[in-house]
Design a protein around this motif. Structure first.
Motif, PDB file in Angstrom:
ATOM      1  N   ASN A  50      92.177  14.651 105.908  1.00 18.56           N
ATOM      2  CA  ASN A  50      91.102  15.611 106.177  1.00 18.56           C
ATOM      3  C   ASN A  50      90.434  15.312 107.513  1.00 18.56           C
ATOM      4  N   ARG A  51      90.179  14.034 107.750  1.00 20.59           N
ATOM      5  CA  ARG A  51      89.517  13.661 108.994  1.00 20.59           C
ATOM      6  C   ARG A  51      90.412  13.970 110.181  1.00 20.59           C
ATOM      7  N   MET A  52      91.714  13.738 110.004  1.00 18.86           N
ATOM      8  CA  MET A  52      92.652  14.035 111.073  1.00 18.86           C
ATOM      9  C   MET A  52      92.653  15.515 111.398  1.00 18.86           C
ATOM     10  N   HIS A  53      92.575  16.320 110.357  1.00 13.77           N
ATOM     11  CA  HIS A  53      92.535  17.768 110.540  1.00 13.77           C
ATOM     12  C   HIS A  53      91.319  18.165 111.364  1.00 13.77           C
ATOM     13  N   ALA A  54      90.173  17.528 111.065  1.00 17.31           N
ATOM     14  CA  ALA A  54      88.960  17.849 111.814  1.00 17.31           C
ATOM     15  C   ALA A  54      89.069  17.364 113.254  1.00 17.31           C
ATOM     16  N   ALA A  55      89.609  16.166 113.450  1.00 19.48           N
ATOM     17  CA  ALA A  55      89.651  15.600 114.797  1.00 19.48           C
ATOM     18  C   ALA A  55      90.653  16.318 115.678  1.00 19.48           C
ATOM     19  N   GLY A  56      91.717  16.859 115.085  1.00 16.01           N
ATOM     20  CA  GLY A  56      92.710  17.577 115.869  1.00 16.01           C
ATOM     21  C   GLY A  56      92.135  18.810 116.537  1.00 16.01           C
ATOM     22  N   MET A  57      91.179  19.455 115.846  1.00 16.68           N
ATOM     23  CA  MET A  57      90.557  20.653 116.405  1.00 16.68           C
ATOM     24  C   MET A  57      89.791  20.320 117.672  1.00 16.68           C
ATOM     25  N   MET A  58      89.140  19.155 117.677  1.00 16.84           N
ATOM     26  CA  MET A  58      88.365  18.762 118.849  1.00 16.84           C
ATOM     27  C   MET A  58      89.269  18.641 120.067  1.00 16.84           C
TER      28      MET A  58
END
Lengths: 105, 337
Positions: free
Chosen positions: A36-44
């Motif tokens: 989940n965190r990776m998904h959020a960080a990828g957007m950045m």
């Protein structure tokens, strides 16, 4: 008039990018599981960087510096999704992933 | 014709995807059929690894305990114990003395920003005003660190060299050609390497495209160090990062092709770079102290072959930094080159 239009475009793009980055940072700190965190960080790395760089591009106009900005975006778009992909594969190989996939009734 | 199609990249990729998903499905089915066991939601591999780790940890704890007991048996006699007490007292005293001296020195310094602070002396003015004609480097920073203060930079390169030496001493595991352990500390073959994803096609394709450009950028930064911002340290770091990316994508057989990155190569390259640096600086110190004219002139400022020794020294530093970064990565990951 032209300058105001340019400023407007630049500000709108920069704000979009910064908003995306803020959401991503919140996501990285709020989520608990790696994927989940990776998904959020990828957007950045992708959307936020693209919008910010396009905003700077609009402010600067067409020159060597702005072309370098686009090059930086291209490199980031190559590398960031692949690092996310590798993290995902590593998680799949090493973590006990089914614990998180279990549906609790 | 059909065979060629079999081995094309998209076909291989498709095979890889299908094989992976099928294996995962089979795995899931097996787990479901096995039902709720002792550890229902953990795959076998993870359990095995955990057990192995537990065993290794117990063995390490036992070893440590043995060493501890052996050390304390040696300290049994009265005289030795007394010497130990005196040693401890002296060590504490020395440390307190050093801390006090340092704190006293700091308290004697002028407040930050005051005009008679040691940072605002004539040296900085001299660097800025005469730097271009004395060193021939357009980039004043390069002129400073590789001409005025070249001795300091030699020390920095040696710090990197010593760091990699100590890592080599601690972590080196000698491997044979197939990856088996020849010699090394116990348990060194059991690394996490085999659990990592390997031969990732997406990463390989990206690395094929990006690595040449990264290495070229690093070389550009190194070779242009006296003309534009950059130099040996930053360019070497870029080159090292490119090498690490290549290793991650293609594995060690990729970089070990042509025997480019072996232990011997690493040793000789680092030694040659540092020795050349020291010799050339010896020469320039000798000529400078005796008011002789150096063979290496400063040249016309702004061209690539200018600024005297700065360009070769930048190349030396770049090599040392690149090899050190790559060496750190490989040693911490696998224990060998």
């Amino acid at each position: 008039m032209m300058e105001w239009i340019r400023f407007g475009i630049c500000a709108a793009l920069m704000l979009t990018g910064l908003a995306a980055m803020c959401i991503a940072v919140i996501g990285v700190f709020r989520f608990r599981f790696v994927l989940n965190r990776m998904h959020a960080a990828g957007m950045m790395d992708t959307l936020g960087m693209l919008a910010c760089s396009l905003g700077l591009f609009a402010a600067k106009g067409f020159s060597l510096e702005s072309l370098k900005l686009l090059l930086a975006v291209a490199v980031l778009w190559c590398t960031s999704p692949i690092s996310s992909h590798l993290i995902a594969r590593l998680v799949l190989a090493s973590e006990n992933i089914k614990e998180y996939l279990e549906v609790r009734r | 014709m059909k065979k060629k199609n079999e081995n094309s990249r998209p076909r291989r990729f498709e095979k890889w995807v299908v094989k992976g998903s099928a294996a995962l499905d089979r795995h899931l089915m097996r787990e479901l059929e096995a039902g709720v066991g002792e550890k229902p939601f953990e795959s076998e591999r993870i359990v095995r690894r955990e057990e192995h780790r537990e065993e290794m940890r117990a063995r390490a704890w036992l070893n440590e305990r043995l060493i501890y007991i052996k050390l304390h048996e040696r300290m049994r006699t009265k005289g030795e114990r007394r010497i130990h007490a005196v040693y401890m007292l002296l060590a504490t005293f020395a440390v307190i003395l050093i801390i006090g001296a340092l704190l006293y020195t700091v308290s004697q310094m002028p407040p930050s920003g005051s005009p008679d602070a040691p940072a605002f002396n004539t040296v900085a003015e001299r660097y800025i005003e005469n730097g271009l004609e004395e060193t021939g480097a357009v980039n004043i920073v390069a002129g400073m660190i590789l001409d005025y203060r070249a001795f300091d930079t030699l020390g920095e390169s040696n710090v990197l060299f010593l760091a990699i030496c100590s890592v080599l001493l601690l972590l080196r595991v000698k491997l044979d050609r197939k990856g088996g352990v020849v010699e090394g500390p116990p348990g060194s073959g059991e690394d996490d390497l085999r659990y990592e994803p390997q031969d990732d096609m997406i990463l390989q394709n990206l690395a094929d495209v990006l690595v040449p450009f990264i290495l070229l950028l690093g070389l550009y930064i190194v070779f242009n160090g006296h003309l534009s911002p950059g130099g040996g340290f930053s360019g070497g770091a870029v080159m090292g990062a490119g090498l690490i990316l290549y290793v991650n994508a293609h594995g060690y057989s990729g970089t070990r092709r042509f025997r480019l990155f072996s232990y011997g190569m690493f040793r000789w390259a680092t030694f040659a770079a540092l020795a050349f640096y020291a010799m050339s600086k010896c020469y320039s110190f000798f000529t400078g102290a005796n008011h002789l004219k150096s063979i290496v002139g400063t040249g016309t400022a702004g061209s690539i072959f200018s600024a005297g020794l700065i360009l070769p020294l930048n190349i030396c530093v770049g090599f040392v930094v690149a090899f050190t970064m790559y060496g750190f990565y490989t040693l911490f990951r696998k224990g060998d080159f």
